[in-house]
Design a protein around this motif. Structure first.
Motif, PDB file in Angstrom:
ATOM      1  N   ILE A  75       0.841  -1.200   0.000  1.00  0.00           N
ATOM      2  CA  ILE A  75       0.000   0.000   0.000  1.00  0.00           C
ATOM      3  C   ILE A  75       0.879   1.254   0.000  1.00  0.00           C
ATOM      4  O   ILE A  75       0.644   2.208  -0.757  1.00  0.00           O
ATOM      5  CB  ILE A  75      -0.943  -0.001   1.219  1.00  0.00           C
ATOM      6  N   ALA A  79       1.063   4.351  -2.765  1.00  0.00           N
ATOM      7  CA  ALA A  79       0.779   5.727  -2.359  1.00  0.00           C
ATOM      8  C   ALA A  79       1.999   6.633  -2.511  1.00  0.00           C
ATOM      9  O   ALA A  79       1.899   7.742  -3.058  1.00  0.00           O
ATOM     10  CB  ALA A  79       0.291   5.750  -0.910  1.00  0.00           C
ATOM     11  N   ALA A 123      -3.167  14.269  -0.147  1.00  0.00           N
ATOM     12  CA  ALA A 123      -3.970  13.080   0.161  1.00  0.00           C
ATOM     13  C   ALA A 123      -3.114  11.817   0.119  1.00  0.00           C
ATOM     14  O   ALA A 123      -3.231  10.949   0.995  1.00  0.00           O
ATOM     15  CB  ALA A 123      -5.134  12.974  -0.822  1.00  0.00           C
ATOM     16  N   LEU A 124      -2.247  11.711  -0.868  1.00  0.00           N
ATOM     17  CA  LEU A 124      -1.374  10.537  -0.969  1.00  0.00           C
ATOM     18  C   LEU A 124      -0.388  10.494   0.197  1.00  0.00           C
ATOM     19  O   LEU A 124      -0.091   9.412   0.730  1.00  0.00           O
ATOM     20  CB  LEU A 124      -0.618  10.553  -2.297  1.00  0.00           C
ATOM     21  N   VAL A 127      -1.993   8.998   3.188  1.00  0.00           N
ATOM     22  CA  VAL A 127      -2.035   7.532   3.113  1.00  0.00           C
ATOM     23  C   VAL A 127      -0.676   6.956   3.496  1.00  0.00           C
ATOM     24  O   VAL A 127      -0.582   6.002   4.286  1.00  0.00           O
ATOM     25  CB  VAL A 127      -2.441   7.066   1.701  1.00  0.00           C
ATOM     26  N   ALA A 130      -0.187   7.171   7.217  1.00  0.00           N
ATOM     27  CA  ALA A 130      -0.968   6.158   7.929  1.00  0.00           C
ATOM     28  C   ALA A 130      -0.268   4.799   7.870  1.00  0.00           C
ATOM     29  O   ALA A 130      -0.239   4.063   8.864  1.00  0.00           O
ATOM     30  CB  ALA A 130      -2.371   6.059   7.322  1.00  0.00           C
ATOM     31  N   VAL A 131       0.307   4.468   6.719  1.00  0.00           N
ATOM     32  CA  VAL A 131       1.055   3.213   6.595  1.00  0.00           C
ATOM     33  C   VAL A 131       2.267   3.232   7.521  1.00  0.00           C
ATOM     34  O   VAL A 131       2.529   2.271   8.256  1.00  0.00           O
ATOM     35  CB  VAL A 131       1.487   2.989   5.131  1.00  0.00           C
TER      36      VAL A 131
END
Length: 312
Positions: A75, A79, A123-124, A127, A130-131
């Protein structure tokens, strides 16, 4: 009959790519900005992470590489590759407008505005954050260390012939991450693995850069393709040989067995075949050889993973 390119399609994307065929029209400029129509970059960012997870599994005797870590890295690779492309295109949009292969990208072609691209980039990055925050604390610290080289990368071609070396630092950073996530420390094995990824990346990105060397020369930006010129093949062999040697060192330091070394040998043969086939004046072949590094990375991972699994 040849299918005509979709409106707004990018010059070096395959006509059959899923973005142009299946994605909603409003999403296409953003997906093209993230290079979702050309997923090879996400694969190349993912493989060093996967190597590191598999190498950690070899060293620990844990069997299959940690599937949760592999999912997070997958993921994150999608991203962060998209974020890197958006950031690079924002920085390079004036240069991209002057290069035949890149002037059809969403920013220089006017499909989206810089403000829209910046919002998509944010936005990317969320992500990706968060990872990163889903990993153990030490791995988070290691991941944060990549911020400076990633931020500097787009500017390197303006001041050096070696932007590929900075890309090697950035794209090879994952070679540290899987080990850091598994053990919450770094050792010499992942350091050697990062060195291997670094040399491999310089090699394959030099092949890629030969597509743009005439435009780069006219614009006045640097690349190893321009620096190496007609000497690219022997230099490429040296980089790939160095990458293979460091892969073998990392396997040795992790206590790997025959299957892990078999993956390294298969990788070396694959890369040397790239160098044998290379014609630096054939852009289509350069792109094909560059993309074949997805398979080169898979060979290393499969060797390490098989070695780890058979140790159970």
């Amino acid at each position: 009959m040849t299918t005509p390119p979709a409106p707004g399609s990018v010059a070096d994307a395959l006509p059959s790519n899923w973005v142009d065929r299946r994605a909603p029209a409003a999403w296409r400029p953003y997906l093209r900005l993230a290079r979702a129509d050309r997923p090879i970059g996400a694969w190349l960012l993912f493989w060093p992470c996967a190597w590191s997870s598999a190498l950690a599994a070899v060293a620990s005797g844990a069997g299959w590489p940690n599937p949760w870590h592999l999912l997070l890295f997958a993921i994150g690779s999608i991203a962060m590759r998209g974020a890197g492309c958006a950031y690079n295109d924002l920085v390079d949009r004036d240069i991209d407008a002057r290069v035949a292969r890149t002037r059809s990208r969403p920013l220089p072609s006017g499909q989206i505005t810089p403000k829209q691209a910046a919002a998509f980039l944010a936005a990317l990055l969320l992500v990706g954050l968060a990872v990163l925050l889903s990993l153990p604390p030490f791995a988070i610290l290691v991941g944060l260390g990549s911020i400076v080289p990633v931020a500097l990368y787009p500017f390197m071609k303006r001041i050096t012939w070696w932007p590929q070396a900075m890309l090697g630092v950035c794209f090879g950073w994952g070679a540290l991450m899987g080990w850091a996530a598994a053990f919450e420390r770094l050792d010499w094995a992942p350091v050697a693995l990062h060195g291997a990824a670094f040399l491999w990346i310089i090699g394959y990105d030099t092949i890629y850069a030969h597509q743009d060397k005439e435009d780069d020369l006219a614009i006045g930006v640097g690349s190893t393709a321009l620096l190496f010129g007609a000497r690219t093949r022997p230099i490429l062999v040296a980089f790939y040989a160095g990458a293979s040697a460091l892969l073998a060192v990392s396997v040795f330091l992790a206590g790997g067995g025959l299957l892990a070394y078999a993956g390294v040998i298969a990788f070396a043969l694959h890369c040397l075949n790239q160098a044998r086939r290379l014609d630096v004046d054939d852009p289509a072949l350069c792109l094909k050889l560059f993309k074949s590094n997805r398979d080169a990375g898979a060979l290393v991972f499969l060797g390490l993973a098989a070695d780890a699994i058979l140790r159970l």
